[in-house]
Design a protein around this motif. Sequence first.
Motif, PDB file in Angstrom:
ATOM      1  N   PRO A  14       0.752  -0.999  -0.109  1.00 37.11           N
ATOM      2  CA  PRO A  14       0.043   0.003   0.069  1.00 37.11           C
ATOM      3  C   PRO A  14       0.882   1.308  -0.095  1.00 37.11           C
ATOM      4  N   ARG A  15       0.348   2.335  -0.769  1.00 35.70           N
ATOM      5  CA  ARG A  15       1.185   3.493  -0.604  1.00 35.70           C
ATOM      6  C   ARG A  15       1.117   4.368   0.682  1.00 35.70           C
ATOM      7  N   LYS A  16       0.038   4.358   1.268  1.00 31.82           N
ATOM      8  CA  LYS A  16       0.010   4.952   2.356  1.00 31.82           C
ATOM      9  C   LYS A  16      -0.979   4.322   3.370  1.00 31.82           C
ATOM     10  N   CYS A  17      -0.633   4.085   4.622  1.00 27.89           N
ATOM     11  CA  CYS A  17      -1.313   3.602   5.553  1.00 27.89           C
ATOM     12  C   CYS A  17      -1.257   4.482   7.030  1.00 27.89           C
ATOM     13  N   CYS A  18      -2.485   4.520   7.694  1.00 23.93           N
ATOM     14  CA  CYS A  18      -2.548   5.391   8.807  1.00 23.93           C
ATOM     15  C   CYS A  18      -2.309   4.711   9.974  1.00 23.93           C
ATOM     16  N   PHE A  19      -1.780   5.345  11.144  1.00 22.84           N
ATOM     17  CA  PHE A  19      -1.447   4.729  12.419  1.00 22.84           C
ATOM     18  C   PHE A  19      -1.734   5.679  13.388  1.00 22.84           C
ATOM     19  N   ASN A  20      -1.998   7.025  13.294  1.00 20.45           N
ATOM     20  CA  ASN A  20      -2.415   8.069  14.009  1.00 20.45           C
ATOM     21  C   ASN A  20      -3.473   8.615  13.263  1.00 20.45           C
ATOM     22  N   SER A  52      -3.273  -2.219   8.156  1.00 19.07           N
ATOM     23  CA  SER A  52      -3.662  -2.840   9.475  1.00 19.07           C
ATOM     24  C   SER A  52      -4.938  -1.971  10.065  1.00 19.07           C
ATOM     25  N   ASN A  53      -4.984  -0.892   9.739  1.00 19.47           N
ATOM     26  CA  ASN A  53      -6.178   0.161  10.105  1.00 19.47           C
ATOM     27  C   ASN A  53      -6.886   0.654   9.102  1.00 19.47           C
ATOM     28  N   ALA A  54      -8.214   0.563   9.051  1.00 18.39           N
ATOM     29  CA  ALA A  54      -9.312   0.922   8.149  1.00 18.39           C
ATOM     30  C   ALA A  54      -8.979   2.647   8.198  1.00 18.39           C
ATOM     31  N   ALA A  55      -8.811   3.495   7.417  1.00 17.10           N
ATOM     32  CA  ALA A  55      -8.882   4.733   7.388  1.00 17.10           C
ATOM     33  C   ALA A  55      -9.369   5.488   6.133  1.00 17.10           C
ATOM     34  N   ILE A  56      -9.586   6.684   6.338  1.00 13.49           N
ATOM     35  CA  ILE A  56      -9.586   7.554   5.277  1.00 13.49           C
ATOM     36  C   ILE A  56      -8.567   8.865   5.365  1.00 13.49           C
ATOM     37  N   LEU A  57      -8.304   9.152   4.177  1.00 16.11           N
ATOM     38  CA  LEU A  57      -7.003  10.115   4.173  1.00 16.11           C
ATOM     39  C   LEU A  57      -7.835  11.275   3.450  1.00 16.11           C
ATOM     40  N   LEU A  58      -7.881  12.437   4.143  1.00 20.50           N
ATOM     41  CA  LEU A  58      -8.655  13.569   3.870  1.00 20.50           C
ATOM     42  C   LEU A  58      -7.667  14.518   3.019  1.00 20.50           C
ATOM     43  N   LYS A  59      -8.097  14.997   2.038  1.00 16.83           N
ATOM     44  CA  LYS A  59      -7.155  16.033   1.213  1.00 16.83           C
ATOM     45  C   LYS A  59      -7.598  17.380   1.438  1.00 16.83           C
ATOM     46  N   THR A  60      -6.632  18.086   2.026  1.00 16.17           N
ATOM     47  CA  THR A  60      -7.220  19.467   2.452  1.00 16.17           C
ATOM     48  C   THR A  60      -6.955  20.393   1.320  1.00 16.17           C
ATOM     49  N   VAL A  61      -7.540  21.620   1.258  1.00 11.66           N
ATOM     50  CA  VAL A  61      -7.289  22.560   0.184  1.00 11.66           C
ATOM     51  C   VAL A  61      -6.001  23.017   0.167  1.00 11.66           C
ATOM     52  N   VAL A  62      -5.337  22.966   1.351  1.00 16.59           N
ATOM     53  CA  VAL A  62      -3.838  23.465   1.305  1.00 16.59           C
ATOM     54  C   VAL A  62      -2.731  22.344   0.954  1.00 16.59           C
ATOM     55  N   GLY A  63      -3.212  21.349   0.668  1.00 21.33           N
ATOM     56  CA  GLY A  63      -2.489  20.077   0.101  1.00 21.33           C
ATOM     57  C   GLY A  63      -1.868  19.153   1.204  1.00 21.33           C
TER      58      GLY A  63
END
Length: 99
Positions: A29-35, A57-68
Amino acid sequence: MASPRLVLSVLVLMLAVIALTEGMRGAGPRKCCFNFNNKPVAKDRVSGYVKTSQRCSNAAILLKTVVGRQLCVKPSDQWVKELITYLDNKAAQGESSTL
């Protein structure tokens, strides 16, 4: 006692099998979330979202903000569900208005 050629042949064969099976697994995977960010984010500060890979290992959503920036949030949080619904509706309205 085994000849050096036989030992070398077995070693090369084992390395080839390992390399082949590792290559078939594909890239991780390119990116996983732990925090996770627990504070709600304003709708006008988010430009989009992406679900993380099922291999994480953790289901997550990556939010993309308007500032990147990218923020990890839990998909089970109520404010995240509402934000995703809002973003999905906004994208659907944008697609239909260009027809």
